[in-house]
Design a protein around this motif. Structure first.
Motif, mmCIF file in Angstrom:
data_model
loop_
_atom_site.group_PDB
_atom_site.id
_atom_site.type_symbol
_atom_site.label_atom_id
_atom_site.label_comp_id
_atom_site.label_asym_id
_atom_site.label_seq_id
_atom_site.Cartn_x
_atom_site.Cartn_y
_atom_site.Cartn_z
ATOM 1 N N ILE A 75 109.994 -28.102 -64.710
ATOM 2 C CA ILE A 75 110.430 -29.144 -65.657
ATOM 3 C C ILE A 75 109.852 -30.480 -65.205
ATOM 4 O O ILE A 75 110.017 -30.874 -64.041
ATOM 5 N N LEU A 76 109.179 -31.172 -66.126
ATOM 6 C CA LEU A 76 108.627 -32.499 -65.828
ATOM 7 C C LEU A 76 109.351 -33.521 -66.700
ATOM 8 O O LEU A 76 109.428 -33.348 -67.925
ATOM 9 N N ILE A 77 109.871 -34.567 -66.053
ATOM 10 C CA ILE A 77 110.629 -35.573 -66.806
ATOM 11 C C ILE A 77 110.019 -36.951 -66.582
ATOM 12 O O ILE A 77 110.282 -37.608 -65.564
ATOM 13 N N PRO A 78 109.162 -37.409 -67.508
ATOM 14 C CA PRO A 78 108.679 -38.783 -67.390
ATOM 15 C C PRO A 78 109.808 -39.744 -67.778
ATOM 16 O O PRO A 78 110.317 -39.674 -68.903
ATOM 17 N N ILE A 90 112.014 -31.482 -56.861
ATOM 18 C CA ILE A 90 110.976 -31.405 -55.816
ATOM 19 C C ILE A 90 110.049 -32.623 -55.796
ATOM 20 O O ILE A 90 109.318 -32.816 -54.833
ATOM 21 N N GLY A 91 110.054 -33.428 -56.853
ATOM 22 C CA GLY A 91 109.186 -34.601 -56.886
ATOM 23 C C GLY A 91 109.881 -35.767 -57.552
ATOM 24 O O GLY A 91 110.578 -35.590 -58.558
ATOM 25 N N LEU A 92 109.715 -36.970 -56.970
ATOM 26 C CA LEU A 92 110.317 -38.179 -57.526
ATOM 27 C C LEU A 92 109.301 -39.303 -57.373
ATOM 28 O O LEU A 92 108.446 -39.248 -56.489
ATOM 29 N N SER A 93 109.427 -40.337 -58.205
ATOM 30 C CA SER A 93 108.526 -41.479 -57.996
ATOM 31 C C SER A 93 109.145 -42.757 -58.514
ATOM 32 O O SER A 93 110.080 -42.741 -59.327
ATOM 33 N N ASN A 123 116.664 -21.339 -60.527
ATOM 34 C CA ASN A 123 115.248 -20.963 -60.461
ATOM 35 C C ASN A 123 114.336 -22.034 -61.055
ATOM 36 O O ASN A 123 113.189 -21.746 -61.390
ATOM 37 N N SER A 124 114.858 -23.247 -61.222
ATOM 38 C CA SER A 124 114.053 -24.279 -61.892
ATOM 39 C C SER A 124 113.794 -25.463 -60.966
ATOM 40 O O SER A 124 114.726 -26.038 -60.410
ATOM 41 N N SER A 125 112.509 -25.813 -60.858
ATOM 42 C CA SER A 125 112.149 -26.991 -60.057
ATOM 43 C C SER A 125 111.832 -28.142 -61.008
ATOM 44 O O SER A 125 111.291 -27.941 -62.101
ATOM 45 N N VAL A 126 112.190 -29.348 -60.574
ATOM 46 C CA VAL A 126 112.101 -30.515 -61.453
ATOM 47 C C VAL A 126 111.306 -31.625 -60.773
ATOM 48 O O VAL A 126 111.511 -31.903 -59.585
ATOM 49 N N VAL A 127 110.422 -32.271 -61.561
ATOM 50 C CA VAL A 127 109.708 -33.465 -61.100
ATOM 51 C C VAL A 127 110.050 -34.604 -62.058
ATOM 52 O O VAL A 127 109.998 -34.431 -63.276
ATOM 53 N N ILE A 128 110.394 -35.754 -61.502
ATOM 54 C CA ILE A 128 110.807 -36.892 -62.338
ATOM 55 C C ILE A 128 109.981 -38.121 -61.983
ATOM 56 O O ILE A 128 109.910 -38.512 -60.814
ATOM 57 N N GLN A 129 109.356 -38.714 -62.990
ATOM 58 C CA GLN A 129 108.627 -39.969 -62.783
ATOM 59 C C GLN A 129 109.533 -41.134 -63.156
ATOM 60 O O GLN A 129 110.031 -41.195 -64.281
ATOM 61 N N GLY A 130 109.744 -42.058 -62.222
ATOM 62 C CA GLY A 130 110.652 -43.200 -62.472
ATOM 63 C C GLY A 130 111.983 -42.910 -61.810
ATOM 64 O O GLY A 130 112.549 -41.816 -61.968
ATOM 65 N N PHE A 131 112.483 -43.881 -61.037
ATOM 66 C CA PHE A 131 113.725 -43.665 -60.301
ATOM 67 C C PHE A 131 114.681 -44.822 -60.562
ATOM 68 O O PHE A 131 115.387 -45.295 -59.699
ATOM 69 N N GLY A 132 114.683 -45.296 -61.819
ATOM 70 C CA GLY A 132 115.553 -46.407 -62.192
ATOM 71 C C GLY A 132 116.829 -45.882 -62.827
ATOM 72 O O GLY A 132 117.337 -44.816 -62.456
ATOM 73 N N ASN A 133 117.335 -46.623 -63.802
ATOM 74 C CA ASN A 133 118.588 -46.236 -64.447
ATOM 75 C C ASN A 133 118.503 -44.809 -64.997
ATOM 76 O O ASN A 133 119.377 -43.976 -64.743
ATOM 77 N N VAL A 134 117.426 -44.514 -65.721
ATOM 78 C CA VAL A 134 117.337 -43.202 -66.363
ATOM 79 C C VAL A 134 116.875 -42.127 -65.375
ATOM 80 O O VAL A 134 117.539 -41.098 -65.201
ATOM 81 N N GLY A 135 115.739 -42.372 -64.696
ATOM 82 C CA GLY A 135 115.173 -41.358 -63.804
ATOM 83 C C GLY A 135 116.074 -41.047 -62.620
ATOM 84 O O GLY A 135 116.265 -39.876 -62.267
ATOM 85 N N THR A 191 100.525 -39.644 -55.317
ATOM 86 C CA THR A 191 100.375 -40.775 -56.232
ATOM 87 C C THR A 191 101.140 -40.451 -57.507
ATOM 88 O O THR A 191 101.483 -39.284 -57.778
ATOM 89 N N ASN A 192 101.374 -41.471 -58.332
ATOM 90 C CA ASN A 192 102.060 -41.219 -59.600
ATOM 91 C C ASN A 192 101.246 -40.300 -60.498
ATOM 92 O O ASN A 192 101.800 -39.551 -61.293
ATOM 93 N N ARG A 193 99.919 -40.360 -60.344
ATOM 94 C CA ARG A 193 99.052 -39.485 -61.134
ATOM 95 C C ARG A 193 99.211 -38.026 -60.676
ATOM 96 O O ARG A 193 99.365 -37.115 -61.494
ATOM 97 N N GLU A 194 99.184 -37.827 -59.341
ATOM 98 C CA GLU A 194 99.344 -36.461 -58.803
ATOM 99 C C GLU A 194 100.714 -35.898 -59.153
ATOM 100 O O GLU A 194 100.864 -34.706 -59.420
ATOM 101 N N LEU A 195 101.711 -36.766 -59.142
ATOM 102 C CA LEU A 195 103.087 -36.324 -59.391
ATOM 103 C C LEU A 195 103.201 -35.564 -60.716
ATOM 104 O O LEU A 195 103.866 -34.532 -60.808
ATOM 105 N N LEU A 196 102.530 -36.098 -61.748
ATOM 106 C CA LEU A 196 102.652 -35.500 -63.087
ATOM 107 C C LEU A 196 102.009 -34.119 -63.154
ATOM 108 O O LEU A 196 102.272 -33.360 -64.080
ATOM 109 N N GLU A 197 101.134 -33.831 -62.170
ATOM 110 C CA GLU A 197 100.392 -32.561 -62.202
ATOM 111 C C GLU A 197 100.894 -31.564 -61.157
ATOM 112 O O GLU A 197 100.273 -30.537 -60.922
#
Ligand code: NAD
Length: 417
Positions: A290-293, A239-242, A212-224, A279-285
């Motif tokens: 769960i939001l993972i910068p 549901i969101g990646l950047s 039941n949890s949706s996740v958005v992650i900013q950054g798609f490198g080693n960590v993201g 955009t990366n700005r929209e992604l965070l909102e």
């Protein structure tokens, strides 16, 4: 991208001051723990492929080494500054203390744009920088590791450079090395695996289930990128990646393995089939649980923190939330798992790599992952217990735990002479 011109060292000192105040540390102890112990500035020449010689500036800062040798990554970026390195070194001190591994905090960086350099130029820069900071480096004194824009190959060149000076191999002087020369199983995934452990622990605390949890992650490198894969495997709906080129969104869920293949083949996530661009700005909102910068500093600030819709923010990047942003998230009842806890999996497996190198005895990936999970779970529980006991949020809980451990070590050792 959200830009907020805030000095990261000012953020780090403000966070420390708040914890010191709450702990009732003496003025003397505050003065000791506020100041970096050593700051080395190096200016050095590197011969370019066209025969010209270019001067570069680099830093190595050791914040506090009362709990053990200095530990911290090396960053290659045009944005590196002494204050950024100071902040990251201080955070490393607290990070090692939060997970209770016997290291002090350090960080290094070189002002350069590695994307504009050839492999040969990058090797010469890495070797010369390692030579310049070798007066601090050593398996018992200062053990660097990769950070932004540095990788296992660069660690291999630096280890080789240090070893050439000694006349014999010293693998324990740097971590994040390739497996063939004393690297550890599990190091590449370690930070993301730690993020996964604390995310699941926080979810249990909030009665959230993966399905039941949706996740958005900013950054798609080693960590993201690896965090996305691991949470996807855990059953969460990503549901969101950047990445630096922007974000992609699909409220029904993104096929993360497909996104990884697409990003590898196309060099970015832009145009990922089945997603709409944000955009990366929209992604965070975006509406999510769960939001993972997991990209860079100063992403959640007073400009946008009020519009974060997640219930849980897990700081996989270092310093993604500034002081104002943090206050707003707390006021809005959003649980924030702070960076010094959330991304400590990397330094924890670096610690395992150092221990294995010193013993010349290597563990299996399974053993590494089990020990990592045990340490991250213990640290999460200790931080949560501290926060509950002190009626505060997790960041303050983590700082209270970490700063009191470093203060205790400093008190016990006393002031020399
Ligand atoms: P990386 O270079 O592998 O990946 C960074 C990602 O962020 C890339 O996908 C890049 O495209 C993206 N990015 C860069 N600028 C961006 C922007 N303006 N907006 C959105 N995305 C952007 O780096 P990494 O190793 O994954 O590190 C990410 C963060 O995690 C950093 O803050 C780093 O200090 C921290 N960290 C890393 C480790 C580790 O073991 N690698 C450990 C602890 C903390």
């Amino acid at each position: 991208m959200v830009v907020d011109i805030i000095n990261p060292y000012a953020v780090a000192v403000t966070q420390f001051d708040e914890a010191a105040e709450r702990l009732g540390l003496s003025r003397s102890m505050r003065n000791i723990l506020r100041a970096p112990k050593r700051e080395l500035i190096v200016n050095f020449p590197v011969r370019l492929d066209n025969g010209d010689v270019q001067m570069y500036t680099g830093y190595r800062v050791q914040h506090n080494i009362n709990r053990g040798p200095a530990k911290g990554g090396i960053r290659f970026s045009p944005e590196v500054s002494l204050d950024e390195v100071r902040a990251l070194a201080m955070w490393m001190t607290w990070k090692c203390a939060v997970v209770d591994i016997p290291f002090g905090g350090a960080k290094g960086g070189v002002i350069c744009d590695p994307h504009q350099m050839s492999r040969g130029e990058l090797e010469r820069l890495s070797r010369r920088y390692a030579t310049e900071i070798s007066i601090l480096m050593g398996p018992n004194s200062d053990i660097p590791a990769p950070d932004m824009n540095t990788n296992p190959q660069i660690m291999a060149w630096m280890m080789d450079t240090y070893s050439m000076h000694q006349g014999y191999s010293v693998p324990a002087t740097i971590t994040g090395k390739p497996l063939a020369i004393g690297g550890s199983e599990g190091r590449l995934d370690a930070t993301a695996r730690g993020v996964q452990v604390v995310t699941k622990a926080a979810m249990r605390h909030l009665d959230m289930t993966p399905e039941n949890s949706s996740v958005v992650i900013q950054g798609f490198g080693n960590v993201g990128g690896i965090t996305a894969r691991l949470l996807h495997e855990s059953g969460c709906k990503v549901i969101g990646l950047s990445d630096i080129s922007g974000g992609v969104y699909n409220p029904r869920g993104i096929d993360v393995p497909m996104a990884m293949r697409f990003s590898r083949e196309h060099g970015s996530l832009r145009g990922l089939p089945g997603t709409e661009p944000v955009t990366n700005r929209e992604l965070l909102e975006l509406p999510c649980d769960i939001l993972i910068p997991a990209a860079l500093e100063n992403q959640l600030t007073k400009e946008n923190a009020g519009r974060v819709q997640a219930r849980l923010v897990v700081e996989a990047a270092n310093g993604p939330t500034n002081v104002e942003g943090d206050r707003i998230l707390n006021e809005n009842g959003i649980m924030v798992v702070p960076d010094i806890l959330a991304n400590a999996g990397g330094v924890t497996v670096s610690y395992f790599e150092w221990v294995q190198d010193l013993q010349h005895f290597f563990w299996s990936e399974n053993e590494i992952n089990q020990r990592l999970e045990a340490i991250m779970t213990r640290a999460f529980n200790a931080v949560m217990a501290k926060a509950v006991a002190q009626d505060t949020h997790l960041r303050m809980g983590a700082y209270l735990l970490a700063v009191s451990r470093v203060a205790e070590a400093t008190e016990l050792r006393g002031i020399y002479p």
